[in-house]
Motif scaffolding. Sequence first.
Motif, PDB file in Angstrom:
ATOM      1  N   LEU A   6       0.562  -1.430  -0.058  1.00 60.70           N
ATOM      2  CA  LEU A   6      -0.141   0.255  -0.305  1.00 60.70           C
ATOM      3  C   LEU A   6       0.647   0.928  -0.121  1.00 60.70           C
ATOM      4  O   LEU A   6       1.732   2.178   1.135  1.00 60.70           O
ATOM      5  N   VAL A  48      -1.055  -0.675  -3.958  1.00 61.67           N
ATOM      6  CA  VAL A  48      -2.151  -0.026  -4.484  1.00 61.67           C
ATOM      7  C   VAL A  48      -1.382   0.858  -4.592  1.00 61.67           C
ATOM      8  O   VAL A  48      -0.590   1.312  -3.111  1.00 61.67           O
ATOM      9  N   LEU A  50      -2.536   4.877  -3.041  1.00 61.67           N
ATOM     10  CA  LEU A  50      -3.167   6.029  -2.277  1.00 61.67           C
ATOM     11  C   LEU A  50      -2.875   6.972  -2.359  1.00 61.67           C
ATOM     12  O   LEU A  50      -3.444   7.231  -0.624  1.00 61.67           O
ATOM     13  N   HIS A  53      -5.022   9.716   0.270  1.00 66.06           N
ATOM     14  CA  HIS A  53      -5.771   9.295   1.103  1.00 66.06           C
ATOM     15  C   HIS A  53      -4.960   9.014   2.569  1.00 66.06           C
ATOM     16  O   HIS A  53      -4.160   8.891   2.470  1.00 66.06           O
ATOM     17  N   ASP A 398     -12.400   3.669   0.807  1.00 65.70           N
ATOM     18  CA  ASP A 398     -12.685   4.264  -1.012  1.00 65.70           C
ATOM     19  C   ASP A 398     -11.815   2.392  -1.147  1.00 65.70           C
ATOM     20  O   ASP A 398     -11.333   1.559  -2.127  1.00 65.70           O
ATOM     21  N   PHE A 399     -10.575   1.856   0.197  1.00 71.23           N
ATOM     22  CA  PHE A 399     -10.201   0.724   0.073  1.00 71.23           C
ATOM     23  C   PHE A 399     -10.517  -0.093   1.331  1.00 71.23           C
ATOM     24  O   PHE A 399     -10.506   0.326   2.962  1.00 71.23           O
ATOM     25  N   VAL A 406      -7.996  -8.226   0.276  1.00 70.78           N
ATOM     26  CA  VAL A 406      -8.421  -7.033   0.273  1.00 70.78           C
ATOM     27  C   VAL A 406     -10.594  -6.440  -0.663  1.00 70.78           C
ATOM     28  O   VAL A 406     -10.514  -7.702  -1.285  1.00 70.78           O
ATOM     29  N   LYS A 408     -12.426  -4.116  -1.415  1.00 68.54           N
ATOM     30  CA  LYS A 408     -12.527  -2.734  -2.579  1.00 68.54           C
ATOM     31  C   LYS A 408     -11.249  -1.996  -2.735  1.00 68.54           C
ATOM     32  O   LYS A 408     -10.198  -1.730  -1.579  1.00 68.54           O
ATOM     33  N   ARG A 409     -11.411  -1.906  -3.532  1.00 67.37           N
ATOM     34  CA  ARG A 409      -9.835  -0.957  -4.458  1.00 67.37           C
ATOM     35  C   ARG A 409     -10.691   0.770  -4.698  1.00 67.37           C
ATOM     36  O   ARG A 409     -11.098   0.926  -5.521  1.00 67.37           O
ATOM     37  N   PRO A 410     -10.066   1.499  -4.156  1.00 69.43           N
ATOM     38  CA  PRO A 410     -10.244   2.873  -5.305  1.00 69.43           C
ATOM     39  C   PRO A 410     -10.321   2.594  -6.829  1.00 69.43           C
ATOM     40  O   PRO A 410      -9.842   2.034  -7.322  1.00 69.43           O
TER      41      PRO A 410
END
Length: 415
Positions: A6, A48, A50, A53, A398-399, A406, A408-410
Amino acid sequence: MPSTLLSGAKVWDGLADEPAGPQDVLVQDDRIRQIAAGIEAPPGAEVVDLGGHTLTPGFMDCHTHVTITPDIMSVFTGSPTAMALRSLSVLRTLLMNGFTTVRDLMCADVGYGIVDLRDAVEAGWITGPRMRVAPHLISARGGHGDFSTVLAGQFQGTPPPLELASADGCDEIRTRVRQEVRAGADWVKFAATGGFSSPGDDPGRTTYSEEEMTALVAAAADLGVPATPHCYGDEGARRAVRAGVRSIEHANLASAETLKMIEDAGVFVVPTQYTIITDARNAFNEGHWRGAPAFKPRKFQAYQQALLDSAENLAASEIRIAFGTDAGMFPHGDNWREFPMMVSNGIPPARALKAATSVAADLLGLDDLGVLAEGKIADIVAMPGDPFTDIQATGQVDFVMKAGEVYKRPGSAPG
């Protein structure tokens, strides 16, 4: 399970008063392996991005009702199977909101369907937060958990489901506690006072004697299970604290003096402010109560000022506040709104966020959760922006990662 990196988010560990970052978090299997700036992705790792975020521990809702809908009387018209099936989408909604753990404090099933739901999530058969459960609300007859008062006189005394888990006197209470634990309860919940959503009682009145509460908590403790009361008023809270409860649910009518007693005893409070304070602020707004039973606005009108005063006093206290919503009494997808409600009542964003992470984990005895640190279970969520400066960001998660997986991913549909 492959590694996941991440990358680029501000990282809040669940303990500090503000996030650090930007940093990277490396997850391998179900654990956090490294938190640092500039981590190189291992071969085959998913990366991922982020950036922009804030990354936090997975949220915990310590007071939910996944089998109940806002139409509380619907619990008497659905079969246990229907309730369980309806709960599948609820559990998914809570997880996608960023809540990777929930404590469910009373199902609407005379059996123990909530235990089966908990075990099904744990086994990976269904998607949802990990669960800790108190299957039923142990209540005095005529108390908050006894809905037989809505029946005509000729039907009074009808057996469950209308009584669900009624028990009077120490012996009957002990029996009920042992039945709950035998069936798989993680927690025992009981009604120390009346409530706002039940037709035949008063939220300020105490419905169990101190002797009965002490017998209940001791019976649970003997079996290694903590107890918590549904409780609004002063006397109910004082008796519950002296009985040895671990947390108090609601406490929205507790005076400053009673809150100090709770604080000194080290007992957690789960204040469920979104639903209670919304109704209190709208106590005299006729439009707000359209379709509600007549007893609800009457109760909130009678206690409006006491509810607002108690929220202010809670914010001024040093009580260990754990996040809980009473979701089910309102649509489950709105449970994140507890965050901005807490802040609007004077609780700083950092304290509200800790209530849903490190403090909640402490309440629930989940030592591997609630904090982002190397070696901890990888329950991680992220949201655009910064909830420390705009608490509304908590509604934009959104994650979502639970135990390294995982969900949920953006920029993508929930997976």
